[in-house]
Design a protein around this motif. Structure first.
Motif: not given
Length: 442
Positions: A77-88
């Motif tokens: 709910r609260d952290t999905a916006q940060w996921w792309p930063r660390y995807k790779q």
């Protein structure tokens, strides 16, 4: 932004005091929320860890919940916006349990339950680009009680480790010159932090001994001054086995201001507002009675000239000493700090007290000083406290209280036994064989 700080399990009452003092020193706006800290930025979080001794690490807070199911809901709910930063990014996930334990297979199972995080980078157990940590808080003694679930579960991203390794670098066991009263490296460094030691600041220890406090302050960039009534402790054996040799051992010789022999009541230090901090561990009068320079038997030292030479100028001359009141010493320390600290400068000194309320020594006060924090290290039936004050601005001082204090000191005076009930109780009332040697006060 909220951050999780992982503290050491030692010195509980000192932890927040150190972090809050460092935030004051670094001019960081800090809001405490149940041992997690709300800071303006990741840069500020890293700055705190560059000085902290009692913290182990700081983490960007992603989620906290009472159960694992609730944790997964909060992360999604609260952290999905940060996921792309660390995807790779390469990464690993650590597991940290407090007051509990998990088997290796259970840890793997719980870590695998986070597989929905869309991280495509390589998993590296050594030196990954990002580290995430699961923190579990368990009820005390949970393992033998077979408690199945933790009290709380936290998840966060590692920002920085602290400088806790300084404890080993300054370990007294590795120091060339120490005495029985040398303060251990961890508490000396913590004291320097709470007193706000830093570059461009002048710090002074009027009971310097072998230099534990000025060395700690020097490590954080301050210029360290010190004095002691015992010239032998200052000089040591000369060379490496001396107070100055200790500074040289750590490459801090450029941070020495000056070291000289005197006592607090006979000090050459000018009573001007020039010191940024005073840090010390005064003698408690336990191993022996308190003393200051002076003649108890005036006739014995009436003639300081022998064979035409002034004996007090001889290298072998030992100046006479007279009894000193514990109460007077405390008031002298506070008066000295009032006279010499700059605005908002800090005094941090150690003081013993009995755990028995009837023998407890109250925290001394002064109208020019405001108590910042009192931290307690408890032993068996006695404790020692690190008491920290800040020098008030003159505009904040109640001058009528200052005048009343001076009048009271002039009228009442002190005797050598004032407040030495602690000393008597230590030897007759609450001393036990379980007290560790390093815990015995000086």
């Amino acid at each position: 932004m909220q951050y999780l700080i992982r503290f050491t399990q030692w010195h509980e009452t000192f932890r927040l005091a150190e972090i809050q003092s460092l935030a004051t020193y670094l001019n960081i706006e800090l809001k405490i929320i149940f041992y997690s800290d709300e800071l303006p930025s990741e840069e500020d979080a890293r700055a705190l860890m560059k000085r902290s001794i009692l913290a182990q690490s700081i983490h960007e807070h992603w989620a906290t919940a009472n159960t694992w199911d609730e944790l997964h809901v909060a992360i999604r709910r609260d952290t999905a916006q940060w996921w792309p930063r660390y995807k790779q990014s390469s990464f690993k996930i650590n597991f940290d349990t407090y007051q509990g334990s998990r088997s290796s297979s259970k840890r793997k199972e719980l870590i695998d339950s986070l597989a929905y995080l869309p991280f495509d980078g390589q998993i590296l157990m050594s030196s990954p680009e990002q580290e995430f940590t699961i923190f579990e808080e368990w009820e005390w003694d949970s393992v033998p009680k077979n408690i199945p679930n933790p009290l709380k579960v936290h998840f966060g991203r590692l920002i920085s480790h602290s400088v806790r390794d300084l404890i080993n670098i300054f370990d007294l066991k590795k120091r060339t010159y120490i005495s029985t009263t040398s303060m251990d490296s961890e508490l000396a460094l913590v004291t320097a932090n709470i007193a706000l030691a830093g570059p461009g600041k002048i710090f002074y220890d009027p009971f310097v001994g072998t230099g534990s406090f000025p060395i700690a302050c020097a490590q954080f960039g301050a210029i360290g001054f010190g004095s002691d009534i015992d010239g032998r402790s200052v000089r040591g054996e000369g060379g490496k086995k001396s107070l100055k040799g200790n500074f040289q051992q750590y490459g801090l010789e450029k941070q020495i201001g000056d070291i000289f022999v005197c006592d607090l009541t006979n000090s050459p230090v000018r009573r001007a507002r020039i010191l940024d901090g005073i840090v010390c561990d005064p003698p408690y009068g336990v191993r022996e009675g308190l003393r200051v320079l002076g003649c108890k038997d005036v006739e014995k030292f009436a003639n300081l000239v022998e064979k035409g030479k002034r004996t007090y100028k001889s290298p072998d001359f030992v100046p006479p000493k007279k009894p000193y009141s514990f109460t007077a010493m405390l008031e002298d320390i506070l008066n000295f700090a009032s006279d010499t600290l700059v605005d908002n400068g800090r005094l941090s000194f150690w003081m013993p007290t009995a755990n028995d309320e009837e023998l407890e020594i109250p925290v001394p006060t002064h109208p020019c000083l405001q108590t910042v924090v009192v931290c307690t290290q408890t032993f068996n039936k006695w404790s020692r406290r690190l008491i920290t004050y800040r020098r008030l601005l003159d505009s904040q001082v109640d001058m009528s209280a200052v005048a009343l204090k001076k009048e009271r000191e002039t009228v009442n005076g002190h005797t050598a036994d004032d407040l030495n009930a602690f000393r008597r109780a230590y030897f007759t009332g609450f001393k036990t064989e379980s007290l560790a040697r390093e815990a015995i006060p000086n």
